[in-house]
Design a protein around this motif. Structure first.
Motif, PDB file in Angstrom:
ATOM      1  N   GLU B  78       1.565 -16.949   6.086  1.00  0.00           N
ATOM      2  CA  GLU B  78       0.910 -15.747   5.555  1.00  0.00           C
ATOM      3  C   GLU B  78       0.326 -14.869   6.648  1.00  0.00           C
ATOM      4  N   ARG B  79      -0.394 -15.490   7.578  1.00  0.00           N
ATOM      5  CA  ARG B  79      -1.114 -14.705   8.590  1.00  0.00           C
ATOM      6  C   ARG B  79      -0.182 -14.050   9.594  1.00  0.00           C
ATOM      7  N   ASP B  80       1.076 -14.482   9.604  1.00  0.00           N
ATOM      8  CA  ASP B  80       2.046 -13.880  10.532  1.00  0.00           C
ATOM      9  C   ASP B  80       2.831 -12.765   9.864  1.00  0.00           C
ATOM     10  N   TYR B  81       2.669 -12.627   8.570  1.00  0.00           N
ATOM     11  CA  TYR B  81       3.374 -11.557   7.861  1.00  0.00           C
ATOM     12  C   TYR B  81       2.674 -10.225   8.093  1.00  0.00           C
ATOM     13  N   ARG B  82       3.470  -9.173   8.238  1.00  0.00           N
ATOM     14  CA  ARG B  82       2.918  -7.862   8.589  1.00  0.00           C
ATOM     15  C   ARG B  82       3.209  -6.801   7.533  1.00  0.00           C
ATOM     16  N   ASN B  83       3.634  -7.219   6.352  1.00  0.00           N
ATOM     17  CA  ASN B  83       3.910  -6.244   5.290  1.00  0.00           C
ATOM     18  C   ASN B  83       2.637  -5.543   4.838  1.00  0.00           C
ATOM     19  N   LEU B  84       2.783  -4.318   4.368  1.00  0.00           N
ATOM     20  CA  LEU B  84       1.660  -3.543   3.861  1.00  0.00           C
ATOM     21  C   LEU B  84       1.050  -4.225   2.639  1.00  0.00           C
ATOM     22  N   LEU B  85      -0.268  -4.120   2.515  1.00  0.00           N
ATOM     23  CA  LEU B  85      -0.964  -4.739   1.388  1.00  0.00           C
ATOM     24  C   LEU B  85      -0.419  -4.227   0.050  1.00  0.00           C
ATOM     25  N   LEU B  86      -0.060  -2.942   0.033  1.00  0.00           N
ATOM     26  CA  LEU B  86       0.452  -2.340  -1.198  1.00  0.00           C
ATOM     27  C   LEU B  86       1.698  -3.087  -1.714  1.00  0.00           C
ATOM     28  N   THR B  87       2.563  -3.480  -0.782  1.00  0.00           N
ATOM     29  CA  THR B  87       3.861  -4.048  -1.182  1.00  0.00           C
ATOM     30  C   THR B  87       3.742  -5.411  -1.850  1.00  0.00           C
ATOM     31  N   GLU B  88       2.665  -6.135  -1.573  1.00  0.00           N
ATOM     32  CA  GLU B  88       2.536  -7.490  -2.121  1.00  0.00           C
ATOM     33  C   GLU B  88       1.803  -7.508  -3.461  1.00  0.00           C
ATOM     34  N   GLN B  89       1.301  -6.355  -3.902  1.00  0.00           N
ATOM     35  CA  GLN B  89       0.550  -6.329  -5.165  1.00  0.00           C
ATOM     36  C   GLN B  89       1.478  -6.702  -6.323  1.00  0.00           C
ATOM     37  N   PRO B  90       0.962  -7.491  -7.266  1.00  0.00           N
ATOM     38  CA  PRO B  90       1.812  -7.983  -8.367  1.00  0.00           C
ATOM     39  C   PRO B  90       2.388  -6.847  -9.211  1.00  0.00           C
ATOM     40  N   ASN B  91       3.469  -7.147  -9.896  1.00  0.00           N
ATOM     41  CA  ASN B  91       4.172  -6.141 -10.689  1.00  0.00           C
ATOM     42  C   ASN B  91       3.336  -5.538 -11.811  1.00  0.00           C
ATOM     43  N   GLY B  92       2.483  -6.330 -12.431  1.00  0.00           N
ATOM     44  CA  GLY B  92       1.700  -5.831 -13.560  1.00  0.00           C
ATOM     45  C   GLY B  92       2.586  -5.296 -14.659  1.00  0.00           C
ATOM     46  N   ASP B  93       2.133  -4.238 -15.336  1.00  0.00           N
ATOM     47  CA  ASP B  93       3.007  -3.633 -16.346  1.00  0.00           C
ATOM     48  C   ASP B  93       3.950  -2.655 -15.645  1.00  0.00           C
ATOM     49  N   TYR B  94       4.817  -2.018 -16.423  1.00  0.00           N
ATOM     50  CA  TYR B  94       5.814  -1.167 -15.777  1.00  0.00           C
ATOM     51  C   TYR B  94       5.166   0.013 -15.045  1.00  0.00           C
ATOM     52  N   ALA B  95       4.033   0.473 -15.547  1.00  0.00           N
ATOM     53  CA  ALA B  95       3.327   1.584 -14.899  1.00  0.00           C
ATOM     54  C   ALA B  95       2.844   1.166 -13.514  1.00  0.00           C
ATOM     55  N   THR B  96       2.370  -0.062 -13.386  1.00  0.00           N
ATOM     56  CA  THR B  96       1.896  -0.553 -12.088  1.00  0.00           C
ATOM     57  C   THR B  96       3.054  -0.627 -11.100  1.00  0.00           C
ATOM     58  N   THR B  97       4.179  -1.151 -11.578  1.00  0.00           N
ATOM     59  CA  THR B  97       5.354  -1.239 -10.705  1.00  0.00           C
ATOM     60  C   THR B  97       5.815   0.145 -10.260  1.00  0.00           C
ATOM     61  N   ILE B  98       5.832   1.084 -11.198  1.00  0.00           N
ATOM     62  CA  ILE B  98       6.278   2.441 -10.864  1.00  0.00           C
ATOM     63  C   ILE B  98       5.291   3.116  -9.901  1.00  0.00           C
ATOM     64  N   ALA B  99       3.992   2.958 -10.166  1.00  0.00           N
ATOM     65  CA  ALA B  99       2.987   3.584  -9.296  1.00  0.00           C
ATOM     66  C   ALA B  99       3.092   3.011  -7.878  1.00  0.00           C
ATOM     67  N   ARG B 100       3.184   1.683  -7.780  1.00  0.00           N
ATOM     68  CA  ARG B 100       3.298   1.025  -6.473  1.00  0.00           C
ATOM     69  C   ARG B 100       4.537   1.537  -5.736  1.00  0.00           C
ATOM     70  N   GLN B 101       5.633   1.578  -6.478  1.00  0.00           N
ATOM     71  CA  GLN B 101       6.890   1.990  -5.870  1.00  0.00           C
ATOM     72  C   GLN B 101       6.856   3.452  -5.438  1.00  0.00           C
ATOM     73  N   PHE B 102       6.252   4.273  -6.271  1.00  0.00           N
ATOM     74  CA  PHE B 102       6.180   5.701  -5.950  1.00  0.00           C
ATOM     75  C   PHE B 102       5.375   5.926  -4.666  1.00  0.00           C
ATOM     76  N   LEU B 103       4.191   5.300  -4.595  1.00  0.00           N
ATOM     77  CA  LEU B 103       3.341   5.489  -3.417  1.00  0.00           C
ATOM     78  C   LEU B 103       4.063   5.015  -2.159  1.00  0.00           C
ATOM     79  N   TYR B 104       4.814   3.932  -2.306  1.00  0.00           N
ATOM     80  CA  TYR B 104       5.532   3.375  -1.159  1.00  0.00           C
ATOM     81  C   TYR B 104       6.772   4.217  -0.822  1.00  0.00           C
ATOM     82  N   ASP B 105       7.480   4.678  -1.829  1.00  0.00           N
ATOM     83  CA  ASP B 105       8.688   5.474  -1.587  1.00  0.00           C
ATOM     84  C   ASP B 105       8.371   6.792  -0.868  1.00  0.00           C
TER      85      ASP B 105
END
Lengths: 313, 252
Positions: B78-105
Motif C-alpha cells: 500500500e505505502r509504495d502505491y502512488r495512485n491519486l486518492l480520488l482513484t481508489e474511492q469506492p464505486n458507491g452508486d452510479y452517481a459516485t462512479t460518474i462523478a469520480r470518473q468525470f473529475l479524473y477524466d
C-alpha cells in the motif's frame, strides 16, 4: 394470400437455402421458437458475465486481466446484439429481461456453477465456450437471417475466447504441481456440466421434424455433444490433464469417443433452479436492474427535456 | 534525487492511478445500470489497464532493477502505491462512479495533452495514444454528468452528494513536490498549476451546465505522492494481488 399458401412459400424459401428476414411472413410457431431460443441465448451471455466477472479483479497478471476484460466485454456485446436481433421479431428487450427476472425465461444451465479458482476461468473458455461454438457454428446455418448473421460474428469472437481459455489451462498444466492440481480440479468440476449444457440426449429431447425442416434447429444435441467430446479429449491429453470419466474410450471402428453415463438428474435440477448458483445469479441480475432504475429514469427524463427544448425552439 | 529516480516515481504516479481506477471500474462488470453502460465501463476499464501496463513496463525499464510491470502491480505494498486518492474511492452508486470518473477524466485530459509534448519520447508516445481514449472517456462521463444532473430530482441530488463527498480528494490531483520540479525543468512533465487552472474552469462549466452547485467544502486531502492513502486502497490491493502473493515465482 391464404396461410397455407404462405406456409408453402416460406418452406420453399428455406429449403432453397434463402434466409427469412424480419419483415417476411413467418408461421407463429417459428416466431415463438426463435424468440425463445434467441432470448435464452442473450440471457446466457449476460448472466455468463457474472461467473467470469468474479475473477476480473483477481486476475493474476496485467495481461490476463486485459484479456478477461476484453472477453467479458465481448459477452456483453453479444448480449446486446442478440437482444437487438430478438427485437426484430416484435418483442422488447425490457419484456425479455422481465421474463429473465421472473424466472419465466431460462439461460444456459452452465452459469449456475461457481468459479472457485483462477483455473475455472481457463476451464470456462476452453470447455464452455468450446461447447458453445459447436452449437453456434451449426446455428449460423439456420434460416432466420438476423440470428444466423449474429452467430457468424459471435463465433469468431468465441473462438478467441476458447483459445485463451485453453492457453490458461496449458500454462497451469505445465506449471507448478499446485497449478496443475488447480487445472485438473477445474476440469473435474466443469467437464460434466459442459457436456450437459448442450442439452438432454436425443431420447429425452426428440427433435421436432418441423424445427429441423424450418432450420431453427440444425443438429441433434447428441450429435453436437459427440463433436465436442471428439475435439476436446485429445486437447486434454495434449496438456496432460485427465477427463473425469472412467468409462471414456475411443472406438476405433466409429472413430468417436464413447462416454460414460451422464447424470441427467443433476441437469434437470439445475434447470429447475436448484443448482449451486441459480439463486445468486438471478439475485445479482435483479439487483443490478433495481439499482439501475433511477439511472435509466434520469436518462429518459433528460432526453425528454432536450426533446421539449427542440420543439420550443 | 536523480532524474532517473524522479522519472520512476512520476511513472508510478501515472501508472498506478490508471491501474487503480481501472480496477474500480471493472468491479461494475455485470452489475451496471443498463447493458450499454456495462459495455462502456468495461471498455474504459480495459483502456486503463492497457495504459497502466505500458506505463508500468516503462517504469520498470527506467528503474533498471529487472522488475516487470507485473512485479510493480502485484508485488508492491500500500505505502509504495502512488495512485491519486480520488482513484481508489469506492464505486458507491452510479452517481459516485460518474462523478469520480468525470473529475479524473478532466484531469487526465489536460495532463495527457501536455504529456504528448514531453521531451521523453516514450512518455510522449504513450500519452498520444492514451489521449485519444481519454477524449472518448471524457465525452462519455460528461454526457452522464448532464443526464444525472439535469435528469430527475433523485439523480440530481445523488450526483450533487457524490460531488460534495469526492471534492476533498481533488486537491491531491495538483500536489507537487521535487519530482515535479525536476521533471518540469527537463521538459518531461507539465506544471500542475497550469493543469489546475484548466481543470477548474472546465469542471465548473460542466457542473453549472448540469444544473449542479460547485461543492462548498475547502477541506483538501493530499498524500498520494508519499503513498499515504485512504483506508480503501489496502482492501483493493489485497484482492488484486492475492494470486501472485499466494504463489510466488509462478507464471500465469
Amino acid at each position: 394470400m391464404e396461410d397455407s399458401k404462405k406456409l408453402e412459400q416460406f418452406e420453399a424459401k428455406i429449403a432453397s437455402g434463402q434466409k427469412i428476414e424480419p419483415k417476411d411472413w413467418m408461421p407463429e410457431a417459428y416466431r415463438k421458437q426463435l424468440i425463445r431460443m434467441m432470448s435464452q441465448h442473450a440471457h446466457s451471455e449476460i448472466v455468463g458475465m457474472l461467473p467470469e466477472g468474479n475473477w476480473i479483479t483477481r486476475a493474476p497478471s496485467l495481461r490476463r486481466k486485459a484479456i478477461l476484460l476484453a472477453k467479458v466485454q465481448d459477452e456483453a456485446g453479444h448480449g446486446l446484439y442478440l437482444y437487438s436481433a430478438t427485437e426484430t421479431l416484435g418483442v422488447d428487450r425490457k419484456d425479455l429481461l422481465e421474463q429473465l427476472h421472473t424466472g419465466k425465461a431460462k439461460y444456459s444451465s452452465i452459469f449456475n456453477y461457481p468459479t472457485l479458482t483462477w483455473a475455472d476461468i481457463g476451464a470456462i473458455g476452453w470447455l464452455v465456450d468450446g461447447a458453445a461454438i459447436m452449437n453456434q457454428t451449426a446455428l449460423a446455418r439456420g434460416s432466420y437471417g438476423p440470428y444466423a448473421r449474429a452467430m457468424v460474428r459471435i463465433c469468431k469472437e468465441e473462438s478467441f475466447h476458447n483459445r485463451q481459455g485453453y492457453e490458461i489451462m496449458m500454462q497451469l498444466a505445465q506449471g507448478t504441481p499446485e497449478q496443475k492440481e488447480m487445472a485438473q480440479d477445474a476440469l473435474n468440476r466443469w467437464w460434466w456440466p459442459a457436456i450437459m449444457m448442450l442439452g438432454p440426449g436425443d431420447d429425452q429431447s426428440p427433435n421436432s421434424e418441423q424445427l429441423m425442416r424450418w432450420k431453427v434447429k440444425m443438429e441433434s444435441n447428441d450429435a453436437i455433444r459427440q463433436r465436442f467430446i471428439d475435439r476436446t479429449v485429445p486437447q486434454a491429453e495434449f496438456i496432460g490433464l485427465k477427463i473425469p470419466d472412467k468409462d471414456l474410450k475411443f472406438n476405433e471402428a466409429t472413430g468417436h469417443y464413447e462416454h460414460g453415463p451422464i447424470n441427467w438428474d443433476e441437469f434437470f435440477e439445475v434447470i429447475k433452479g436448484n443448482g449451486p448458483c441459480n439463486a445468486k445469479r438471478l439475485k445479482d441480475r435483479i439487483e443490478a436492474d433495481k439499482k439501475g432504475r433511477w439511472v435509466r429514469e434520469a436518462a429518459l427524463a433528460y432526453a425528454a427535456k432536450r426533446e421539449k427544448e427542440k420543439v420550443v425552439a | 534525487m536523480t532524474l532517473q529516480q524522479a522519472k520512476f516515481e512520476y511513472l508510478l504516479r501515472l501508472g498506478d492511478s490508471s491501474l487503480i481506477i481501472g480496477h474500480r471500474l471493472s468491479e461494475w462488470c455485470g452489475h451496471g445500470p443498463i447493458l450499454e453502460e456495462d459495455i462502456a465501463l468495461i471498455n474504459i476499464a480495459l483502456d486503463f489497464v492497457g495504459n497502466a501496463t505500458s506505463i508500468l513496463a516503462y517504469a520498470a525499464q527506467v528503474e533498471g532493477k529487472e522488475r516487470t510491470e507485473d512485479d510493480l502491480a502485484y508485488m508492491r505494498n500500500e505505502r509504495d502505491y502512488r495512485n491519486l486518492l480520488l482513484t481508489e474511492q469506492p464505486n458507491g452508486d452510479y452517481a459516485t462512479t460518474i462523478a469520480r470518473q468525470f473529475l479524473y477524466d478532466v484531469y487526465t485530459f489536460f495532463l495527457y495533452e501536455e504529456l504528448k509534448k514531453s521531451k521523453d519520447d516514450t512518455i510522449a508516445a504513450i500519452a498520444t495514444k492514451s489521449h485519444k481514449e481519454i477524449t472518448y472517456h471524457l465525452r462519455h462521463t460528461t454526457e452522464w454528468m448532464y443526464r444525472l444532473g439535469d435528469g430527475t430530482e433523485e439523480s440530481h441530488q445523488r450526483l450533487q452528494n457524490a460531488l460534495n463527498d469526492l471534492w476533498m480528494f481533488t486537491g491531491d490531483l495538483f500536489d507537487m513536490d521535487e519530482v515535479d520540479a525536476l521533471l518540469i525543468k527537463e521538459g518531461i512533465a507539465p506544471d500542475l498549476e497550469k493543469i489546475k487552472e484548466a481543470w477548474e474552469k472546465h469542471v465548473k462549466e460542466v457542473i453549472i451546465e448540469a444544473t449542479l452547485q460547485m461543492p462548498a467544502t475547502t477541506i483538501k486531502q493530499t498524500g498520494s505522492r508519499e503513498g499515504r492513502h485512504t483506508e480503501h486502497l489496502g482492501y483493493l490491493i489485497a484482492e488484486m494481488q492475492y494470486i501472485p502473493r499466494s504463489y510466488p515465482n509462478t507464471k500465469w
